[in-house]
Design an enzyme around this catalytic site. Structure first.
Site, PDB file in Angstrom:
ATOM      1  CB  THR A 109      -0.983  -0.182   0.990  1.00 47.15           C
ATOM      2  OG1 THR A 109      -0.207  -0.473   2.571  1.00 47.15           O
ATOM      3  CG2 THR A 109      -2.237  -1.119   0.940  1.00 47.15           C
ATOM      4  CG  ASP A 110       5.282   1.196   0.758  1.00 40.33           C
ATOM      5  OD1 ASP A 110       4.673   0.142  -0.053  1.00 40.33           O
ATOM      6  OD2 ASP A 110       6.377   1.486   0.891  1.00 40.33           O
ATOM      7  N   GLY A 111       3.438   1.662  -1.958  1.00 38.07           N
ATOM      8  CA  GLY A 111       3.659   1.950  -3.282  1.00 38.07           C
ATOM      9  C   GLY A 111       2.625   2.299  -3.994  1.00 38.07           C
ATOM     10  CG  PHE A 114       4.883   7.508  -2.615  1.00 37.12           C
ATOM     11  CD1 PHE A 114       5.389   8.624  -3.124  1.00 37.12           C
ATOM     12  CD2 PHE A 114       4.884   7.026  -1.270  1.00 37.12           C
ATOM     13  CE1 PHE A 114       6.079   9.494  -2.121  1.00 37.12           C
ATOM     14  CE2 PHE A 114       5.563   7.958  -0.411  1.00 37.12           C
ATOM     15  CZ  PHE A 114       6.263   9.001  -0.681  1.00 37.12           C
ATOM     16  NE  ARG A 243      10.057   3.491   4.011  1.00 30.43           N
ATOM     17  CZ  ARG A 243       9.465   2.564   3.160  1.00 30.43           C
ATOM     18  NH1 ARG A 243       8.993   2.751   2.083  1.00 30.43           N
ATOM     19  NH2 ARG A 243       9.373   1.341   3.587  1.00 30.43           N
TER      20      ARG A 243
END
Length: 330
Positions: A109-111, A114, A243
């Site tokens: 989900t971070d990809g 972004f 991060r």
């Protein structure tokens, strides 16, 4: 008087131009190291694989450097090779050396976040409804497939599969990309995004483990609402959790959630700061921060040097990415 004003104006214009040029030089260096001709970003520290994290990072860098051709190249490759038609999200990892480059059909989900965030920025910057519609579609899919209520909190799971283990869910706090979530809230006006922000900040406030008071890379949230370092991974504040302060600082530069990181890093001189620490045993790494890790430390401590990030020929993908993201956050 007029002469002094004219000199001042020329100086200001020169400064703005020089800053733009510096940013462009760093982005050019980044592209020359990690961007393939077809639009794939290679992870040079991980056998040349690619993942949605890198594609999304680079798309955001391209927007912020007003590089539409670079953005389109990266986005086209991502959409063509990583889009999952079943759920509208993206396969998280691509290995060009494998018989099946996409062996794992899960998302990260971070990809996804972004990629959607960069598309939103691009749509606004370049007045392109196509980008905005693509962003809206991904944002909708994120909510549908990855957001759950658990333990009294609204949370975004790290992927659609494998993280909800019934009695607990595994979370990655470095996937709490608060500034992106705020932009999604502003565009969609959906309450879910503000709830994710509020609950995510509450959870970060609870993810203070051991004497360091830092989160682990992976954290389990249990049905009764308590959190603990996830037993499936080392209990370290390390290359993922670095991060967390980056995104907190990007979202709110004066957030009290930054204090544990400042306190931990403040125990050490800059060049003698351990690269990671075990939050259960308090045992630090035997080697020190450098590159992008130091850039996040500097950003958090308010010491990020002025000027462009220096992307060296020895720098691997992740270190260089952290340097670029720290500059964008500032």
């Amino acid at each position: 008087m007029w002469q002094r004003c004219r000199v001042l104006m020329v100086a200001i214009i020169a400064l703005v131009i020089s800053q733009q040029a510096l940013a462009g030089q760093a982005w050019d260096s980044y592209k020359s190291r990690f961007l393939m001709a077809d639009g794939r970003i290679i992870d040079t520290g991980n056998n040349g694989v690619s993942h949605t994290e890198g594609q999304g990072f680079a798309m955001m860098m391209a927007v912020m450097n007003n590089d539409r051709s670079g953005f389109d190249k990266i986005w086209r490759w991502t959409e063509k090779n990583l889009r999952n038609p079943a759920n509208g999200l993206f396969y998280w990892r691509y290995n060009p050396a494998a018989a099946d480059p996409i062996a794992d059909k899960n998302n990260a989900t971070d990809g996804d976040t972004f990629i959607a965030w960069a598309l939103l920025k691009a749509g606004n910057a370049w007045h392109d409804d196509g980008y905005l519609q693509a962003s809206d579609s991904i944002v909708k899919a994120l909510v549908e497939h990855n957001v759950v209520n658990f333990g009294g909190y609204r949370v975004m799971l790290p992927g659609a599969k494998g993280f909800n283990l019934n009695s607990y869910v595994n979370l990655n706090p470095s996937y709490f990309v608060f500034p992106a979530w705020q932009d999604f809230a502003n565009r969609s006006h959906l309450v879910v995004w503000q709830t994710l922000i509020n609950d995510g900040q509450k959870l970060l406030g609870k993810m203070r483990f051991g004497n360091t008071q830092l989160p682990a890379d992976w954290v389990s949230l249990y049905a009764d609402g308590h959190v603990a370092p996830a037993k499936e991974w080392p209990a370290r504040f390390s290359y993922d959790a670095i991060r967390v302060p980056l995104y907190v600082k990007w979202f709110n530069p004066t957030s009290p959630l930054l204090e544990p990181y400042k306190a931990w890093w403040g125990r050490f001189s800059r060049t003698q700061t351990p690269a990671w620490v075990n939050v259960t045993t308090d045992d630090p790494a035997s080697y020190m921060m450098d590159g992008g890790l130091l850039a996040v430390r500097d950003l958090t401590m308010g010491d990020l040097p002025a000027g462009e990030p220096q992307i060296t020929s020895q720098e691997d993908y992740y270190s260089a990415s952290l340097k670029m993201l720290a500059e964008l956050a500032r």
